[in-house]
Scaffold this motif. Structure first.
Motif, PDB file in Angstrom:
ATOM      1  N   GLY A 229       0.940  -1.262  -0.066  1.00 56.77           N
ATOM      2  CA  GLY A 229      -0.083   0.007   0.105  1.00 56.77           C
ATOM      3  C   GLY A 229       0.899   1.172  -0.173  1.00 56.77           C
ATOM      4  N   ARG A 230       2.195   1.066   0.357  1.00 53.19           N
ATOM      5  CA  ARG A 230       3.097   2.151   0.302  1.00 53.19           C
ATOM      6  C   ARG A 230       3.990   2.331  -0.987  1.00 53.19           C
ATOM      7  N   ALA A 231       3.568   1.358  -1.845  1.00 53.42           N
ATOM      8  CA  ALA A 231       4.327   1.184  -3.022  1.00 53.42           C
ATOM      9  C   ALA A 231       5.862   1.003  -2.734  1.00 53.42           C
ATOM     10  N   ASN A 232       6.026   0.184  -1.737  1.00 53.10           N
ATOM     11  CA  ASN A 232       7.370  -0.029  -1.349  1.00 53.10           C
ATOM     12  C   ASN A 232       7.735  -1.532  -1.354  1.00 53.10           C
ATOM     13  N   ALA A 233       6.965  -2.400  -2.033  1.00 54.80           N
ATOM     14  CA  ALA A 233       7.199  -3.731  -2.002  1.00 54.80           C
ATOM     15  C   ALA A 233       6.738  -4.316  -3.502  1.00 54.80           C
ATOM     16  N   ILE A 234       7.283  -5.696  -3.657  1.00 54.70           N
ATOM     17  CA  ILE A 234       7.073  -6.545  -4.757  1.00 54.70           C
ATOM     18  C   ILE A 234       7.141  -7.906  -4.382  1.00 54.70           C
ATOM     19  N   ASP A 235       6.092  -8.790  -5.054  1.00 59.95           N
ATOM     20  CA  ASP A 235       5.999 -10.095  -5.077  1.00 59.95           C
ATOM     21  C   ASP A 235       6.487 -10.640  -6.362  1.00 59.95           C
ATOM     22  N   VAL A 236       7.613 -11.565  -6.185  1.00 59.52           N
ATOM     23  CA  VAL A 236       8.400 -12.198  -7.210  1.00 59.52           C
ATOM     24  C   VAL A 236       7.835 -13.743  -7.225  1.00 59.52           C
ATOM     25  N   ARG A 237       7.451 -14.071  -8.573  1.00 59.68           N
ATOM     26  CA  ARG A 237       7.156 -15.466  -8.578  1.00 59.68           C
ATOM     27  C   ARG A 237       8.381 -16.174  -9.050  1.00 59.68           C
ATOM     28  N   GLY A 238       9.212 -15.416 -10.296  1.00 58.66           N
ATOM     29  CA  GLY A 238      10.192 -16.297 -10.782  1.00 58.66           C
ATOM     30  C   GLY A 238      10.686 -15.618 -11.746  1.00 58.66           C
ATOM     31  N   PHE A 239      11.525 -16.295 -12.476  1.00 56.16           N
ATOM     32  CA  PHE A 239      12.000 -15.593 -13.886  1.00 56.16           C
ATOM     33  C   PHE A 239      11.979 -16.357 -15.089  1.00 56.16           C
ATOM     34  N   LYS A 240      11.632 -16.140 -16.191  1.00 59.61           N
ATOM     35  CA  LYS A 240      11.377 -16.738 -17.551  1.00 59.61           C
ATOM     36  C   LYS A 240      12.649 -16.644 -18.327  1.00 59.61           C
ATOM     37  N   LEU A 241      13.326 -17.628 -18.805  1.00 62.99           N
ATOM     38  CA  LEU A 241      14.524 -17.476 -19.515  1.00 62.99           C
ATOM     39  C   LEU A 241      14.322 -17.315 -21.035  1.00 62.99           C
ATOM     40  N   ALA A 242      15.312 -16.849 -21.811  1.00 59.01           N
ATOM     41  CA  ALA A 242      15.241 -16.633 -22.887  1.00 59.01           C
ATOM     42  C   ALA A 242      14.906 -17.814 -23.755  1.00 59.01           C
ATOM     43  N   ASP A 243      15.203 -19.269 -23.252  1.00 62.26           N
ATOM     44  CA  ASP A 243      14.729 -20.202 -24.101  1.00 62.26           C
ATOM     45  C   ASP A 243      13.367 -20.749 -23.795  1.00 62.26           C
ATOM     46  N   GLY A 244      12.631 -20.167 -23.118  1.00 63.41           N
ATOM     47  CA  GLY A 244      11.188 -20.566 -22.715  1.00 63.41           C
ATOM     48  C   GLY A 244      10.997 -21.093 -21.494  1.00 63.41           C
ATOM     49  N   ARG A 245      12.065 -21.595 -20.679  1.00 60.04           N
ATOM     50  CA  ARG A 245      11.824 -22.056 -19.181  1.00 60.04           C
ATOM     51  C   ARG A 245      11.420 -21.089 -18.251  1.00 60.04           C
ATOM     52  N   MET A 246      10.646 -21.771 -17.412  1.00 61.41           N
ATOM     53  CA  MET A 246      10.488 -20.777 -16.319  1.00 61.41           C
ATOM     54  C   MET A 246      10.784 -21.279 -14.967  1.00 61.41           C
TER      55      MET A 246
END
Length: 400
Positions: A229-246
């Motif tokens: 609510g203070r625009a001071n956080a983020i929730d990260v699920r993961g990263f998607k690679l250039a070859d399509g893998r998650m």
């Protein structure tokens, strides 16, 4: 008496008339030496000096009423040249009114422009440092409310620019404060990219699970305001690679060394890092924020869990050879052989069993039969004991 009164009156009149005559003589003397003035028939406006004519080499006027002012001044001059003093006065008054209107409009425009110029905030040091070479993060207006939600110095983080000019897109774009966006960009550039090089493909997308949202912690009604609510956080699920893998950071099948390295990096850069085993709300993503606490207190709660077994065992494991033997029904019956009867163990007398005569010769059959009859009469069977009388039941009336 009458003559005396008349004499006094005459004397006072003479004394008053002498100064009046002197004043009249002085006024006549001044009029004789003064320049001849206009006659009573000529209007006094003709003697008022008019402004100097505008030179021909002067630059054109910028104001909107310049044309009307020039034309009015020219008309007044022409009227004065023709001997029309009344028209000259009207033209002069019209020009003065138009000039005053222009001046007021200029003052009003300057007054309105002042507050607008003050409302434009100066870029912060973070905004100046977060250039296009580091991240694609355009500035957005401040968010005020509802309540304590929102903040200043906000940006919309769209992508992180790597040192080799490749970009890691943030999907969807995250609205957050500039310091938080700068921390995310530094984390991706310095930590994530080197860690994912072991997988054989560079990162292409950062999976943004949640960023700015005016809500309480864990979306619980009435809870304390979340850093989201203070625009001071983020929730990260993961990263998607250039070859399509998650690559999901909470996936147990991912290499444990990789997840542990990410854990150490986020706990070093951010003041709060929540993941699996912290609570039931962060089992499928990682929460990161820059909350300020006393004494620079930090929270790092994320357990790197081992992978689950591929096939769950349906039957129990094989019994080891060194385990003690199990008891079976046959073994229990064999154990009862040789044990005293229940009555003998308790010390009670048991009736003697009739002894059967051993087989003998045919001639002694009558004697064996006689012995059997004597044994039956000697040990009669025990009489059955009467059942104890049941106590009578008392009936109670219900009070309900």
């Amino acid at each position: 008496m009458v003559s005396a009164a008349l004499a006094v009156f005459a004397l006072s009149w003479l004394m008053a008339a002498a100064p009046a005559a002197a004043r009249s003589r002085e006024a006549g003397h001044l009029q004789a030496h003064a320049a001849p003035g206009p006659s009573r028939n000529e209007p006094a406006i003709a003697t008022v000096p008019l402004p100097q004519p505008r030179p021909q080499a002067a630059p054109p006027r910028v104001r909107a009423g310049a044309g009307a002012t020039d034309s009015a001044g020219a008309g007044g001059k022409a009227a004065a040249a023709k001997g029309e003093p009344g028209a000259a006065r009207q033209a002069q008054e019209k020009a003065g009114n138009e000039a005053g209107t222009d001046a007021k409009s200029d003052v009003k425009s300057d007054a309105n422009a002042g507050p607008r110029a003050l409302q434009v905030p100066q870029p912060s040091a973070c905004r100046l440092a977060l250039t296009e070479e580091i991240a694609v993060a355009p500035s957005i207006p401040p968010i005020k409310g509802p309540g304590a939600c929102g903040g200043d110095d906000l940006v919309r983080l769209e992508a992180v620019v790597l040192p080799d000019k490749r970009r890691v897109a943030v999907t969807p774009a995250a609205i957050m404060r500039c310091p938080m966006a700068s921390a995310i960009a530094s984390w991706v550039r310095s930590d994530v990219v080197p860690l994912l090089q072991s997988l054989g493909s560079p990162p292409a997308v950062l999976d943004n699970f949640d960023a700015y949202e005016c809500r309480g912690r864990n979306r619980v009604s009435g809870a304390q305001l979340s850093e989201h609510g203070r625009a001071n956080a983020i929730d990260v699920r993961g990263f998607k690679l250039a070859d399509g893998r998650m690559i999901e950071l909470t996936d147990r099948t991912q290499p444990r060394e990789l997840r542990e390295a990410v854990l150490h990096s986020v706990c070093t850069r951010f003041t709060t890092a929540l993941g699996p085993a912290s609570d039931w709300y962060h089992e499928d993503h990682i929460h990161l924020d820059l909350a300020e606490r006393r004494s620079n207190y930090r929270i790092c709660q994320w357990d790197v869990l081992d992978p689950l077994p591929q096939i769950a065992p349906l039957m129990p494991a094989v019994r080891p050879d060194g385990a003690p033997p199990r008891e079976t029904a046959e073994g229990a019956e064999e154990g009862k052989v040789g044990k005293p009867a229940r009555g003998a163990a308790a010390g009670e007398a048991t009736p003697a069993e009739p002894q059967r005569a051993a087989p003998s010769e045919p001639g002694s059959a009558d004697a064996a039969a006689a012995d059997a009859e004597e044994a039956e009469t000697a040990t009669p069977p025990p009489a059955p004991q009467p059942a104890p009388a049941k106590a009578g039941k008392r009936r109670h009336r219900s009070r309900s």
